[in-house]
Design an enzyme around this catalytic site. Structure first.
Site, PDB file in Angstrom:
ATOM      1  N   ARG A   1      21.561  50.515  71.623  1.00 50.55           N
ATOM      2  CA  ARG A   1      22.825  49.644  71.109  1.00 50.55           C
ATOM      3  C   ARG A   1      22.452  48.129  71.422  1.00 50.55           C
ATOM      4  NH1 ARG A   1      25.892  51.586  67.731  1.00 50.55           N
ATOM      5  NH2 ARG A   1      26.503  53.252  69.543  1.00 50.55           N
TER       6      ARG A   1
ATOM      7  N   HIS B   1      21.626  49.565  61.107  1.00 53.22           N
ATOM      8  CA  HIS B   1      20.665  50.147  62.101  1.00 53.22           C
ATOM      9  C   HIS B   1      19.307  50.097  61.739  1.00 53.22           C
ATOM     10  CE1 HIS B   1      24.377  51.534  64.066  1.00 53.22           C
ATOM     11  NE2 HIS B   1      24.195  52.933  63.960  1.00 53.22           N
TER      12      HIS B   1
ATOM     13  N   LYS C   1      20.408  64.453  67.766  1.00 54.10           N
ATOM     14  CA  LYS C   1      20.886  64.803  66.385  1.00 54.10           C
ATOM     15  C   LYS C   1      19.650  64.619  65.498  1.00 54.10           C
ATOM     16  CE  LYS C   1      25.633  63.183  67.394  1.00 54.10           C
ATOM     17  NZ  LYS C   1      26.491  62.152  67.277  1.00 54.10           N
TER      18      LYS C   1
ATOM     19  N   GLN D   1      20.792  49.915  67.250  1.00 55.19           N
ATOM     20  CA  GLN D   1      21.907  50.222  66.617  1.00 55.19           C
ATOM     21  C   GLN D   1      23.103  49.394  66.676  1.00 55.19           C
ATOM     22  OE1 GLN D   1      21.093  54.865  67.353  1.00 55.19           O
ATOM     23  NE2 GLN D   1      23.208  54.328  66.867  1.00 55.19           N
TER      24      GLN D   1
ATOM     25  N   SER E   1      28.880  48.216  64.662  1.00 51.31           N
ATOM     26  CA  SER E   1      29.773  48.722  63.909  1.00 51.31           C
ATOM     27  C   SER E   1      29.651  50.247  63.900  1.00 51.31           C
ATOM     28  CB  SER E   1      29.770  47.899  62.641  1.00 51.31           C
ATOM     29  OG  SER E   1      28.375  48.241  62.174  1.00 51.31           O
ATOM     30  N   GLY E   2      28.386  50.511  64.422  1.00 53.71           N
ATOM     31  CA  GLY E   2      28.360  52.142  64.390  1.00 53.71           C
ATOM     32  C   GLY E   2      29.335  53.053  65.458  1.00 53.71           C
TER      33      GLY E   2
ATOM     34  N   CYS F   1      24.407  58.891  61.274  1.00 50.31           N
ATOM     35  CA  CYS F   1      23.881  57.584  60.464  1.00 50.31           C
ATOM     36  C   CYS F   1      22.458  57.445  60.844  1.00 50.31           C
ATOM     37  CB  CYS F   1      24.498  56.539  60.791  1.00 50.31           C
ATOM     38  SG  CYS F   1      25.106  56.145  62.566  1.00 50.31           S
TER      39      CYS F   1
ATOM     40  N   SER G   1      49.088  53.429  62.158  1.00 54.09           N
ATOM     41  CA  SER G   1      49.095  52.751  60.914  1.00 54.09           C
ATOM     42  C   SER G   1      49.991  53.046  59.794  1.00 54.09           C
ATOM     43  CB  SER G   1      47.342  53.043  60.367  1.00 54.09           C
ATOM     44  OG  SER G   1      46.438  52.644  61.201  1.00 54.09           O
TER      45      SER G   1
ATOM     46  N   VAL H   1      34.513  52.900  58.750  1.00 52.43           N
ATOM     47  CA  VAL H   1      34.155  53.524  58.041  1.00 52.43           C
ATOM     48  C   VAL H   1      34.839  53.762  56.522  1.00 52.43           C
ATOM     49  CG1 VAL H   1      32.949  56.052  57.262  1.00 52.43           C
ATOM     50  CG2 VAL H   1      32.361  54.950  59.404  1.00 52.43           C
TER      51      VAL H   1
HETATM   52  P1  NAP Z   1      37.017  53.495  63.660  1.00 49.24           P
HETATM   53  O1  NAP Z   1      36.723  52.194  63.189  1.00 49.24           O
HETATM   54  O2  NAP Z   1      37.425  53.588  65.148  1.00 49.24           O
HETATM   55  O3  NAP Z   1      38.360  54.161  63.159  1.00 49.24           O
HETATM   56  C1  NAP Z   1      38.808  55.306  63.226  1.00 49.24           C
HETATM   57  C2  NAP Z   1      39.710  55.871  62.403  1.00 49.24           C
HETATM   58  O4  NAP Z   1      40.214  57.166  62.807  1.00 49.24           O
HETATM   59  C3  NAP Z   1      40.940  54.796  61.999  1.00 49.24           C
HETATM   60  O5  NAP Z   1      41.283  54.936  60.676  1.00 49.24           O
HETATM   61  C4  NAP Z   1      42.158  55.535  62.967  1.00 49.24           C
HETATM   62  O6  NAP Z   1      43.335  55.170  62.476  1.00 49.24           O
HETATM   63  C5  NAP Z   1      41.696  56.982  62.686  1.00 49.24           C
HETATM   64  N1  NAP Z   1      42.289  58.015  63.722  1.00 49.24           N
HETATM   65  C6  NAP Z   1      42.297  57.700  65.124  1.00 49.24           C
HETATM   66  N2  NAP Z   1      42.963  58.624  65.654  1.00 49.24           N
HETATM   67  C7  NAP Z   1      43.710  59.259  64.619  1.00 49.24           C
HETATM   68  C8  NAP Z   1      44.706  60.332  64.575  1.00 49.24           C
HETATM   69  N3  NAP Z   1      45.336  60.755  65.630  1.00 49.24           N
HETATM   70  N4  NAP Z   1      45.198  60.845  63.485  1.00 49.24           N
HETATM   71  C9  NAP Z   1      44.634  60.302  62.348  1.00 49.24           C
HETATM   72  N5  NAP Z   1      43.879  59.216  62.488  1.00 49.24           N
HETATM   73  C10 NAP Z   1      43.282  58.787  63.412  1.00 49.24           C
HETATM   74  O7  NAP Z   1      35.994  54.454  63.734  1.00 49.24           O
HETATM   75  P2  NAP Z   1      34.514  54.628  62.429  1.00 49.24           P
HETATM   76  O8  NAP Z   1      33.486  53.808  62.868  1.00 49.24           O
HETATM   77  O9  NAP Z   1      35.439  54.511  61.160  1.00 49.24           O
HETATM   78  O10 NAP Z   1      34.207  55.959  62.581  1.00 49.24           O
HETATM   79  C11 NAP Z   1      35.109  57.237  62.487  1.00 49.24           C
HETATM   80  C12 NAP Z   1      34.067  58.334  62.498  1.00 49.24           C
HETATM   81  O11 NAP Z   1      33.207  58.465  61.537  1.00 49.24           O
HETATM   82  C13 NAP Z   1      33.556  58.556  63.928  1.00 49.24           C
HETATM   83  O12 NAP Z   1      34.177  59.098  64.821  1.00 49.24           O
HETATM   84  C14 NAP Z   1      32.301  59.276  63.518  1.00 49.24           C
HETATM   85  O13 NAP Z   1      32.538  60.851  63.721  1.00 49.24           O
HETATM   86  C15 NAP Z   1      32.189  58.948  61.910  1.00 49.24           C
HETATM   87  N6  NAP Z   1      30.911  58.066  61.615  1.00 49.24           N
HETATM   88  C16 NAP Z   1      30.893  56.934  62.050  1.00 49.24           C
HETATM   89  C17 NAP Z   1      29.751  56.107  61.686  1.00 49.24           C
HETATM   90  C18 NAP Z   1      29.688  54.467  61.762  1.00 49.24           C
HETATM   91  O14 NAP Z   1      28.502  54.072  61.587  1.00 49.24           O
HETATM   92  N7  NAP Z   1      30.716  53.840  62.288  1.00 49.24           N
HETATM   93  C19 NAP Z   1      28.654  56.494  61.005  1.00 49.24           C
HETATM   94  C20 NAP Z   1      28.682  58.097  61.048  1.00 49.24           C
HETATM   95  C21 NAP Z   1      29.684  58.835  61.262  1.00 49.24           C
HETATM   96  P3  NAP Z   1      44.081  53.885  63.245  1.00 49.24           P
HETATM   97  O15 NAP Z   1      43.617  52.927  62.464  1.00 49.24           O
HETATM   98  O16 NAP Z   1      45.505  54.375  62.856  1.00 49.24           O
HETATM   99  O17 NAP Z   1      43.842  54.292  64.658  1.00 49.24           O
HETATM  100  O1  3JN Z   2      26.964  55.173  67.346  1.00 51.27           O
HETATM  101  C1  3JN Z   2      26.548  54.885  66.284  1.00 51.27           C
HETATM  102  O2  3JN Z   2      25.870  53.899  65.965  1.00 51.27           O
HETATM  103  C2  3JN Z   2      26.920  55.747  65.279  1.00 51.27           C
HETATM  104  C3  3JN Z   2      28.061  56.804  65.751  1.00 51.27           C
HETATM  105  C4  3JN Z   2      28.078  57.968  65.186  1.00 51.27           C
HETATM  106  C5  3JN Z   2      29.367  58.834  65.647  1.00 51.27           C
HETATM  107  C6  3JN Z   2      30.296  58.263  66.563  1.00 51.27           C
HETATM  108  C7  3JN Z   2      31.279  59.020  67.074  1.00 51.27           C
HETATM  109  C8  3JN Z   2      31.264  60.492  66.989  1.00 51.27           C
HETATM  110  C9  3JN Z   2      29.207  60.122  65.590  1.00 51.27           C
HETATM  111  C10 3JN Z   2      28.339  60.820  64.749  1.00 51.27           C
HETATM  112  O3  3JN Z   2      28.574  60.385  63.488  1.00 51.27           O
HETATM  113  O4  3JN Z   2      27.277  61.155  64.991  1.00 51.27           O
HETATM  114  C11 3JN Z   2      30.269  60.803  66.245  1.00 51.27           C
HETATM  115  C12 3JN Z   2      30.223  62.431  66.150  1.00 51.27           C
HETATM  116  O5  3JN Z   2      29.418  62.975  66.739  1.00 51.27           O
HETATM  117  O6  3JN Z   2      31.212  62.688  65.433  1.00 51.27           O
END
Ligand code: NAP
Ligand code: 3JN
Length: 341
Positions: A244, A251, A222, A157, A160-161, A130, A42, A16
């Site tokens: 998934r 999605h 949700k 889904q 990449s979610g 999402c 990082s 993200v």
């Molecule tokens: P991701 O690809 O696994 O990335 C996680 C990010 O969090 C990385 O930048 C990671 O940094 C950082 N992080 C992990 N541990 C940390 C720490 N202790 N301190 C600071 N930064 C830390 O996950 P993502 O898909 O981008 O999703 C992140 C969050 O967005 C989810 O948990 C969810 O709440 C929300 N979200 C995601 C989606 C989606 O479609 N993916 C949709 C809606 C909401 P490093 O690279 O340094 O580990």
């Molecule tokens: O799984 C997906 O396709 C979307 C993932 C969303 C997600 C992943 C980890 C934690 C969420 C979210 O945005 O609802 C969370 C969260 O509950 O923060």
């Protein structure tokens, strides 16, 4: 706030976070200073923004001095622990996690639906889940016209979610199958999955997020909980099964919706054609309907397969697709930040 903002991105290296930087840049967000924050793993690495290298810093409680807007996307635990530090330092937080979403003090925003709720914020604004955000892009305009009572939905889904590691897991399993020249009926691999509880390549896993006592998953609930808050519709009901599938990005959600008022396909199509941020792709005779592969990377969501639901009174069935890294996360967060300008 001055015209140029000091923006911090927490989780900048994630699936993200990377899209957040792209959205800030492509939409011309007035970034005066950019602070990129991630884990200690990082720290010191560089990411590009507007052609310039920006060095990533480790997230600490002191990371937010001078920051105007902090976009959080590093999971709920990080939001819980660090968003209060950002607010204390004077920043407005836009949070992608579920941690603050149902807090009555925190507006939960899809700008096309409830941008007016932004003004009630007390330092934190939440970005919806999402699957919920993408579904509501089509459901809300229909609700305005016909009054939605309840929906039955199934999601399809993309990996990449789940984040960067899940993208790698699907790629690795696909390569493993291809490199071993396996037959189609020998698709179950010898290697163990790490991210998902089961092999995701060539599979469909009806398990997104953790299970609750009622048998649904958190992700599934949700839709009802966040949908009620965003649409200001406390009686909205949603029965959802989240699945998934081995798609990298975008999605898809199949929705059957029951409305208060009679609905026709022509009237629904007219409503959807005028909805912001939504394209209608609905010509099944010519094999035209929204596809994850086509919608990936696009800002707008798309709706198609619009038909009267044959099992519901005043019911409409349709198929919505959206890039969950964009409208489901990064783009929506940047749009919320734009509401603050
Ligand atoms: P991701 O690809 O696994 O990335 C996680 C990010 O969090 C990385 O930048 C990671 O940094 C950082 N992080 C992990 N541990 C940390 C720490 N202790 N301190 C600071 N930064 C830390 O996950 P993502 O898909 O981008 O999703 C992140 C969050 O967005 C989810 O948990 C969810 O709440 C929300 N979200 C995601 C989606 C989606 O479609 N993916 C949709 C809606 C909401 P490093 O690279 O340094 O580990
Ligand atoms: O799984 C997906 O396709 C979307 C993932 C969303 C997600 C992943 C980890 C934690 C969420 C979210 O945005 O609802 C969370 C969260 O509950 O923060």
């Amino acid at each position: 706030m001055s015209n140029l903002k000091h923006v911090a991105v927490v989780g900048a290296t994630g699936a993200v976070g990377v899209e957040m930087l792209r959205c800030l840049e492509e939409r011309g967000f007035p970034v005066g200073q950019l602070t990129l924050l991630a884990s200690a793993r990082s720290a010191g690495k560089k990411m590009k923004f507007k052609g310039e290298d920006v060095t990533i810093k480790e997230l600490t409680p002191d990371s937010f001095t001078g920051v105007d807007i902090a976009l959080f996307s590093a999971g709920g635990g990080i939001s819980r622990d660090f968003a209060p530090h950002a607010v204390k330092a004077g920043a407005v937080v836009v949070d992608n996690s579920s941690y603050f979403r149902m807090d009555p003090k925190v507006p939960l925003i899809v700008p096309e639906i409830n941008a007016a709720d932004v003004k009630g914020h007390q330092g934190i604004l939440a970005n919806p889940n999402c699957t919920t955000a993408i579904s509501l892009m089509a459901l809300y305009p229909l609700h305005q016209a016909f009054g939605v009572k309840r929906i039955f939905a199934s999601s399809y889904q993309a990996v990449s979610g789940t984040g960067a590691q899940a993208i790698e897991e699907l790629a690795k399993q696909s390569r493993e199958w291809a490199s071993e020249n396996r037959a189609w009926d020998a698709a179950k691999l010898d290697s163990q999955p790490h991210v998902y509880p089961h092999q995701i390549a060539f599979n469909a896993i009806p398990h997104v997020d953790s299970f609750l006592d009622n048998g649904y998953t958190k992700e599934e609930m949700k839709m009802e909980n966040e949908g009620r808050k965003i649409m200001h519709h406390p009686d909205f009901r949603a029965s959802v099964t989240c699945v998934r599938i081995p798609v990298f990005r975008a999605h898809s959600i199949a929705i059957s919706a029951e409305f208060e008022k009679p609905v026709s396909v022509a009237a629904a199509r007219e409503v959807l054609a005028g909805a912001p941020g939504l394209d209608v792709i609905d010509d099944p005779a010519n094999k035209k309907y929204p596809l994850a592969l086509d919608i990936a990377g696009r800002d707008n969501c798309a709706v198609g397969r619009i038909r009267l639901d044959c099992a519901l009174d005043n019911g409409l069935a349709f198929w919505v697709v959206g890039d969950q890294l964009l409208k489901g996360a990064a783009l929506n967060a940047v749009q919320i930040a734009e509401c603050l300008l």
